[in-house]
Scaffold this motif. Structure first.
Motif, short mmCIF file in Angstrom:
data_model
loop_
_atom_site.label_atom_id
_atom_site.label_comp_id
_atom_site.label_asym_id
_atom_site.label_seq_id
_atom_site.Cartn_x
_atom_site.Cartn_y
_atom_site.Cartn_z
N UNK A 114 0.85 -1.18 0.00
CA UNK A 114 0.00 0.00 0.00
C UNK A 114 0.89 1.24 0.00
N UNK A 115 0.45 2.27 -0.67
CA UNK A 115 1.15 3.55 -0.71
C UNK A 115 0.24 4.66 -0.21
N UNK A 116 0.87 5.70 0.31
CA UNK A 116 0.15 6.90 0.71
C UNK A 116 0.76 8.05 -0.08
N UNK A 117 -0.03 8.64 -0.98
CA UNK A 117 0.43 9.76 -1.79
C UNK A 117 -0.04 11.04 -1.11
N UNK A 118 0.93 11.89 -0.73
CA UNK A 118 0.64 13.06 0.09
C UNK A 118 1.01 14.36 -0.59
N UNK A 119 0.21 15.39 -0.31
CA UNK A 119 0.57 16.78 -0.60
C UNK A 119 0.23 17.55 0.67
N UNK A 120 1.27 18.15 1.28
CA UNK A 120 1.08 18.89 2.53
C UNK A 120 1.73 20.26 2.39
N UNK A 121 1.29 21.19 3.22
CA UNK A 121 1.88 22.53 3.27
C UNK A 121 2.47 22.78 4.64
N UNK A 122 3.72 23.23 4.62
CA UNK A 122 4.38 23.64 5.86
C UNK A 122 3.81 24.99 6.29
N UNK A 123 3.99 25.37 7.55
CA UNK A 123 3.50 26.68 8.00
C UNK A 123 4.05 27.86 7.18
N UNK A 124 5.26 27.69 6.61
CA UNK A 124 5.83 28.78 5.79
C UNK A 124 5.33 28.75 4.34
N UNK A 125 4.44 27.80 4.01
CA UNK A 125 3.87 27.72 2.67
C UNK A 125 4.56 26.76 1.73
N UNK A 126 5.64 26.12 2.17
CA UNK A 126 6.37 25.18 1.33
C UNK A 126 5.52 23.94 1.07
N UNK A 127 5.44 23.57 -0.21
CA UNK A 127 4.71 22.36 -0.58
C UNK A 127 5.60 21.14 -0.37
N UNK A 128 5.06 20.14 0.30
CA UNK A 128 5.75 18.87 0.53
C UNK A 128 4.92 17.80 -0.13
N UNK A 129 5.49 17.11 -1.11
CA UNK A 129 4.77 16.00 -1.76
C UNK A 129 5.66 14.77 -1.76
N UNK A 130 5.04 13.66 -1.42
CA UNK A 130 5.81 12.43 -1.33
C UNK A 130 4.87 11.23 -1.44
N UNK A 131 5.40 10.15 -1.99
CA UNK A 131 4.69 8.88 -1.98
C UNK A 131 5.37 8.03 -0.92
N UNK A 132 4.62 7.64 0.09
CA UNK A 132 5.16 6.90 1.23
C UNK A 132 4.71 5.46 1.14
N UNK A 133 5.65 4.53 1.23
CA UNK A 133 5.29 3.11 1.29
C UNK A 133 4.83 2.82 2.71
N UNK A 134 3.65 2.27 2.84
CA UNK A 134 3.03 2.05 4.14
C UNK A 134 3.47 0.69 4.70
N UNK A 135 3.98 0.72 5.91
CA UNK A 135 4.41 -0.50 6.59
C UNK A 135 3.22 -1.16 7.28
N UNK A 136 3.14 -2.48 7.20
CA UNK A 136 2.12 -3.22 7.94
C UNK A 136 2.70 -3.65 9.27
N UNK A 137 2.04 -3.26 10.34
CA UNK A 137 2.49 -3.65 11.67
C UNK A 137 1.69 -4.89 12.06
N UNK A 138 2.35 -5.98 12.44
CA UNK A 138 1.63 -7.21 12.81
C UNK A 138 0.66 -6.94 13.95
N UNK A 139 -0.46 -7.62 13.90
CA UNK A 139 -1.50 -7.46 14.92
C UNK A 139 -1.08 -8.06 16.23
#
Length: 151
Positions: free
Chosen positions: A126-151
């Protein structure tokens, strides 16, 4: 009784064999195109013009971003110098790497340590595709590979 192999027998054998091969190739090609999630950017040339500056600004933030899923709960950790950070999330898509069929838009809530959202996540990549804004207005975009944590 002895049967003679005639020219049309050989032709039918070749036609059937290559017919199966062509049918399988066409089926696989159709499936590859039909399940492709699409383009990352509309015009790669235009996106490339600001890539280095955008990357430098994003690296300057010094954020360490990781995500994990446990029992259908997605947790997004954003740290700056070891401390939790809560930027504004503009877009977030949780889904498979190769198909948009299972894409979900998580409704994140910041709990003081991480962003948390309920998702439907089965086994696999699974991936998480993100677009976020820092408080100073900088755009942060990244595709994060999601880790599965065992139950």
């Amino acid at each position: 009784m002895i049967h003679k192999v005639k020219g049309w027998h050989v032709f039918l054998g070749f036609a059937a064999t290559f017919g199966v091969i062509i049918a399988v190739n066409l089926t696989l090609a159709y499936q590859a195109v039909a399940t492709f999630p699409g383009l990352e950017v509309r015009n790669s040339y235009v996106a490339s013009q600001s890539f280095d500056a955008d990357r430098a600004a994003q690296i300057a933030l010094g954020w360490d971003v990781r995500a994990e899923v446990t029992h259908d709960t997605l947790r997004l950790f954003i740290r700056e110098e070891g401390q939790p950070v809560a930027p504004t999330i503009q877009e977030a898509t949780f889904g498979r790497a190769t198909s948009v069929a299972a894409d979900q838009t998580p409704d994140f809530v910041f709990d003081g340590t991480a962003y948390v959202a309920a998702v439907e996540a089965g086994p696999g990549n699974w991936n998480l595709r993100l677009k976020m804004r820092a408080p100073d207005g900088t755009l942060f975009q990244q595709r994060v590979i999601v880790a599965h944590v065992p139950s």
